[in-house]
Design a protein around this motif. Structure first.
Motif, PDB file in Angstrom:
ATOM      1  N   LEU A 197       0.735  -1.367   0.138  1.00 46.23           N
ATOM      2  CA  LEU A 197      -0.009   0.131   0.035  1.00 46.23           C
ATOM      3  C   LEU A 197       0.968   1.347   0.006  1.00 46.23           C
ATOM      4  CD1 LEU A 197      -3.067   0.724   0.506  1.00 46.23           C
ATOM      5  CD2 LEU A 197      -2.395   1.429   2.716  1.00 46.23           C
ATOM      6  N   ALA A 198       2.050   1.286   0.898  1.00 50.48           N
ATOM      7  CA  ALA A 198       2.716   2.406   1.087  1.00 50.48           C
ATOM      8  C   ALA A 198       3.532   2.597  -0.298  1.00 50.48           C
ATOM      9  CB  ALA A 198       3.676   2.252   1.899  1.00 50.48           C
ATOM     10  N   ALA A 199       3.984   1.639  -1.208  1.00 49.95           N
ATOM     11  CA  ALA A 199       4.453   1.483  -2.463  1.00 49.95           C
ATOM     12  C   ALA A 199       3.843   1.994  -3.448  1.00 49.95           C
ATOM     13  CB  ALA A 199       5.348   0.197  -2.710  1.00 49.95           C
ATOM     14  N   GLU A 200       2.429   1.712  -3.225  1.00 49.53           N
ATOM     15  CA  GLU A 200       1.513   2.213  -4.390  1.00 49.53           C
ATOM     16  C   GLU A 200       1.458   3.599  -4.321  1.00 49.53           C
ATOM     17  OE1 GLU A 200       0.888   0.814  -7.023  1.00 49.53           O
ATOM     18  OE2 GLU A 200       1.660  -1.225  -6.469  1.00 49.53           O
ATOM     19  N   ALA A 201       1.392   3.847  -3.154  1.00 49.13           N
ATOM     20  CA  ALA A 201       0.939   5.373  -2.703  1.00 49.13           C
ATOM     21  C   ALA A 201       2.336   6.472  -3.178  1.00 49.13           C
ATOM     22  CB  ALA A 201       1.041   5.667  -1.288  1.00 49.13           C
ATOM     23  N   ALA A 202       3.225   5.871  -2.976  1.00 53.45           N
ATOM     24  CA  ALA A 202       4.785   6.590  -3.436  1.00 53.45           C
ATOM     25  C   ALA A 202       4.625   6.615  -4.869  1.00 53.45           C
ATOM     26  CB  ALA A 202       5.725   5.865  -2.862  1.00 53.45           C
ATOM     27  N   LEU A 203       4.523   5.429  -5.662  1.00 52.10           N
ATOM     28  CA  LEU A 203       4.225   5.380  -7.021  1.00 52.10           C
ATOM     29  C   LEU A 203       3.195   6.256  -7.650  1.00 52.10           C
ATOM     30  CD1 LEU A 203       4.488   1.507  -7.715  1.00 52.10           C
ATOM     31  CD2 LEU A 203       6.481   3.469  -8.122  1.00 52.10           C
ATOM     32  N   ALA A 204       2.325   6.693  -6.984  1.00 51.46           N
ATOM     33  CA  ALA A 204       1.245   7.567  -7.537  1.00 51.46           C
ATOM     34  C   ALA A 204       1.672   8.942  -7.146  1.00 51.46           C
ATOM     35  CB  ALA A 204      -0.268   7.288  -6.598  1.00 51.46           C
ATOM     36  N   GLY A 205       2.700   9.236  -6.794  1.00 51.05           N
ATOM     37  CA  GLY A 205       3.430  10.684  -6.638  1.00 51.05           C
ATOM     38  C   GLY A 205       3.358  11.324  -5.131  1.00 51.05           C
ATOM     39  N   HIS A 206       2.846  10.443  -4.160  1.00 54.41           N
ATOM     40  CA  HIS A 206       2.926  11.018  -2.781  1.00 54.41           C
ATOM     41  C   HIS A 206       4.047  10.836  -2.041  1.00 54.41           C
ATOM     42  CE1 HIS A 206      -1.759  11.307  -3.413  1.00 54.41           C
ATOM     43  NE2 HIS A 206      -1.701   9.962  -3.740  1.00 54.41           N
ATOM     44  N   ARG A 207       4.414  11.622  -1.356  1.00 54.53           N
ATOM     45  CA  ARG A 207       5.628  11.377  -0.216  1.00 54.53           C
ATOM     46  C   ARG A 207       4.929  10.509   0.634  1.00 54.53           C
ATOM     47  NH1 ARG A 207       7.191  16.122   2.317  1.00 54.53           N
ATOM     48  NH2 ARG A 207       4.777  16.746   2.197  1.00 54.53           N
ATOM     49  N   THR A 208       5.579   9.481   1.048  1.00 55.40           N
ATOM     50  CA  THR A 208       5.105   8.239   1.785  1.00 55.40           C
ATOM     51  C   THR A 208       6.191   7.720   2.904  1.00 55.40           C
ATOM     52  OG1 THR A 208       3.696   7.524  -0.164  1.00 55.40           O
ATOM     53  CG2 THR A 208       3.807   6.187   2.038  1.00 55.40           C
ATOM     54  N   ILE A 209       5.527   7.833   3.983  1.00 55.05           N
ATOM     55  CA  ILE A 209       6.507   7.101   5.317  1.00 55.05           C
ATOM     56  C   ILE A 209       5.568   5.926   5.640  1.00 55.05           C
ATOM     57  CG2 ILE A 209       7.433   7.380   7.451  1.00 55.05           C
ATOM     58  CD1 ILE A 209       7.755  10.191   6.938  1.00 55.05           C
ATOM     59  N   LEU A 257       5.853  -5.721  -4.682  1.00 51.58           N
ATOM     60  CA  LEU A 257       5.069  -6.429  -5.714  1.00 51.58           C
ATOM     61  C   LEU A 257       5.359  -5.800  -6.881  1.00 51.58           C
ATOM     62  CD1 LEU A 257       1.916  -7.554  -3.974  1.00 51.58           C
ATOM     63  CD2 LEU A 257       4.010  -8.903  -4.527  1.00 51.58           C
ATOM     64  N   ALA A 258       5.354  -4.371  -6.763  1.00 49.18           N
ATOM     65  CA  ALA A 258       5.537  -3.437  -7.964  1.00 49.18           C
ATOM     66  C   ALA A 258       6.861  -3.606  -8.703  1.00 49.18           C
ATOM     67  CB  ALA A 258       5.391  -2.217  -7.716  1.00 49.18           C
ATOM     68  N   GLU A 259       7.848  -4.143  -7.796  1.00 46.15           N
ATOM     69  CA  GLU A 259       9.166  -4.421  -8.354  1.00 46.15           C
ATOM     70  C   GLU A 259       9.472  -5.885  -8.706  1.00 46.15           C
ATOM     71  OE1 GLU A 259      11.775  -1.273  -5.627  1.00 46.15           O
ATOM     72  OE2 GLU A 259      11.076  -3.060  -4.776  1.00 46.15           O
ATOM     73  N   ALA A 260       8.746  -6.595  -8.055  1.00 48.98           N
ATOM     74  CA  ALA A 260       9.107  -8.051  -8.271  1.00 48.98           C
ATOM     75  C   ALA A 260       8.063  -8.571  -9.247  1.00 48.98           C
ATOM     76  CB  ALA A 260       9.155  -8.915  -7.095  1.00 48.98           C
ATOM     77  N   ALA A 261       6.737  -8.358  -9.299  1.00 46.78           N
ATOM     78  CA  ALA A 261       5.682  -8.582  -9.968  1.00 46.78           C
ATOM     79  C   ALA A 261       4.659  -7.825 -10.619  1.00 46.78           C
ATOM     80  CB  ALA A 261       5.154  -9.947  -9.432  1.00 46.78           C
ATOM     81  N   PRO A 262       5.031  -6.797 -11.299  1.00 42.09           N
ATOM     82  CA  PRO A 262       4.318  -5.710 -11.408  1.00 42.09           C
ATOM     83  C   PRO A 262       2.933  -6.051 -12.074  1.00 42.09           C
ATOM     84  CG  PRO A 262       6.019  -5.639 -13.005  1.00 42.09           C
ATOM     85  CD  PRO A 262       6.391  -6.735 -11.963  1.00 42.09           C
ATOM     86  N   ARG A 263       2.898  -7.161 -12.719  1.00 42.37           N
ATOM     87  CA  ARG A 263       1.566  -7.524 -13.531  1.00 42.37           C
ATOM     88  C   ARG A 263       0.621  -8.500 -12.575  1.00 42.37           C
ATOM     89  NH1 ARG A 263       3.202  -8.309 -19.833  1.00 42.37           N
ATOM     90  NH2 ARG A 263       4.015  -6.068 -20.063  1.00 42.37           N
ATOM     91  N   SER A 264       1.119  -8.718 -11.445  1.00 36.90           N
ATOM     92  CA  SER A 264       0.462  -9.876 -10.726  1.00 36.90           C
ATOM     93  C   SER A 264      -0.784  -9.268 -10.283  1.00 36.90           C
ATOM     94  CB  SER A 264       1.405 -10.290  -9.385  1.00 36.90           C
ATOM     95  OG  SER A 264       1.136  -9.166  -8.434  1.00 36.90           O
ATOM     96  N   PRO A 265      -1.811 -10.306 -10.016  1.00 39.38           N
ATOM     97  CA  PRO A 265      -3.359  -9.964  -9.723  1.00 39.38           C
ATOM     98  C   PRO A 265      -3.234  -9.043  -8.373  1.00 39.38           C
ATOM     99  CG  PRO A 265      -3.314 -11.970 -10.599  1.00 39.38           C
ATOM    100  CD  PRO A 265      -1.702 -11.656 -10.416  1.00 39.38           C
TER     101      PRO A 265
END
Length: 392
Positions: free
Chosen positions: A144-156, A356-364
């Motif tokens: 969830l945190a990784a996806e928030a960062a990928l969406a452009g949010h500064r995330t901790i 998951l975005a790094e290891a398996a970006p297309r995973s369900p």
């Protein structure tokens, strides 16, 4: 004539004699105990033997000790601290002169608040919580945190699991990183919370930083609610989104709670502070039973419900519908986020310490968490921006 007010003195060094003399010279005050250290002063206050504690700065003085004294009903007056001192940072009124008047004021006046960082910030805070038995809370929190960062949010991402911290392992970080223990401990001592985050939050990806969890579960007393209360404003000021990985609910009957810190204090503090709570459960029947119990026992706002590892093998040919129906029937849940069984993707991420975005970006599973993250972050931001409700 009323009896004099009892004063507990815990002052280090040569200043103690002058403090005792000044207090005893006032007709409305009397020294009831000259304490050798802070621990003795806290114990005497808890015993109800004094109305005010007069103390100086000392090694073990922190927000927990201040909270313990105030919880015992005693006022606090500091001596020997200049402007901006550690005493004032902990919300202790410092007597510059006229000590006796300051002691009397501490009895009759309101207790000062902790000094908060000047910039509070408006970051959305999401707590990932749920049932026990390893349903995948950390997997959801990390991604969830990784996806928030990928969406452009500064995330901790903050690992607040005081029973089994595992964010560092999931991301391939060194176990010895100080993380939340160092930050909360220093914040409880009154240090600058913003500077603590700059020092201890590790950058693991663009716009994503991590406060790692406890290196050993036995260190849980270092992460206490008073310390976290000083960290919340700094976290909200340092990011756009804060994700908390919380422990499962504690069994209230398992161990009686005394007057000291609670092991589930970090979880309770995180749930109280979060703008949105995600309750994660597993799809297996016994996990669903645990999730139902968690939802029924939860006193706060209705959480977002996410069921992980959904598959037909454990829930029938239409698992999403069956699970949603069961939770609706037994826990009154109207909406469930289904997170599919995706063992290959999770194994790849765990093996390499990646998201998951790094290891398996297309995973369900990655796509499901990304969709949930978008909705949950928007809801948390809306909740954070909503005006507070005023009640009579």
């Amino acid at each position: 004539m009323s009896a004099p007010l009892g004063v507990i003195v815990a002052v280090r060094g040569e200043a103690e004699a002058a403090v005792v003399a000044e207090v005893d010279a006032h007709p409305r005050l009397t020294v009831v105990r000259r304490c050798a250290d802070l621990a003795e002063a806290v114990a005497v206050a808890r015993a109800g033997l004094g109305a005010v504690v007069v103390l100086s700065a000392q090694p073990h003085l922190d927000a927990d000790a201040v909270a313990a004294i105030r919880a015992a009903g005693a006022g606090i007056v500091g001596v020997g601290g200049g402007p901006g001192s550690r005493l004032e940072a902990l919300g202790i009124a410092v007597a510059r002169s006229a000590l006796a008047e300051a002691v009397l004021a501490a009895v009759s006046g309101p207790a000062p608040e902790f000094v908060a960082p000047p910039e509070r910030g408006t970051a959305a805070m999401v707590a990932v919580w749920g049932s026990g038995g390893a349903p995948g809370r950390t997997t959801v929190a990390v991604n969830l945190a990784a996806e928030a960062a990928l969406a452009g949010h500064r995330t901790i991402l903050v690992d607040l699991d005081t029973y089994g911290a595992s964010v560092a392992t999931a991301l391939g970080l060194a176990d010895e990183a100080p993380g939340i223990a160092a930050a909360a401990r220093a914040a409880a001592r009154g240090e600058d919370a913003g500077a603590l985050l700059d020092r201890h939050a590790l950058e693991v990806a663009p716009r994503l930083r991590v406060l790692t969890g406890l290196t050993r579960a036995a260190r849980w007393p270092e992460v206490t609610a008073p310390g976290l209360e000083r960290l919340w404003p700094a976290l909200r000021a340092a990011a756009d989104v804060v994700v908390l990985d919380l422990a499962a609910p504690a069994d209230a009957g398992a161990s009686p709670q005394g007057p000291g810190p609670r092991r589930d204090g970090a979880t309770l503090a995180g749930l109280a502070e979060a703008d949105v709570v995600i309750a994660v459960g597993g799809a297996e029947p016994h996990q669903l039973v645990r999730l139902v119990h968690v939802l029924l026992d939860h006193d706060g706002p209705t959480p977002v419900v996410a069921v992980n590892r959904i598959r037909a093998a454990v829930a029938g040919p239409r698992p999403e519908d069956a699970i949603a129906a069961a939770l609706g029937r037994h826990a009154g849940v109207t909406e469930v986020w289904p997170l599919p069984w995706d063992l290959r993707a999770c194994d790849a991420a765990a093996r390499d310490g990646r998201t998951l975005a790094e290891a398996a970006p297309r995973s369900p599973l990655r796509r499901a968490i990304a969709s949930m993250a978008e909705v949950v972050v928007a809801a948390a931001r809306a909740a954070r921006d909503a005006p507070a409700t005023v009640t009579d």
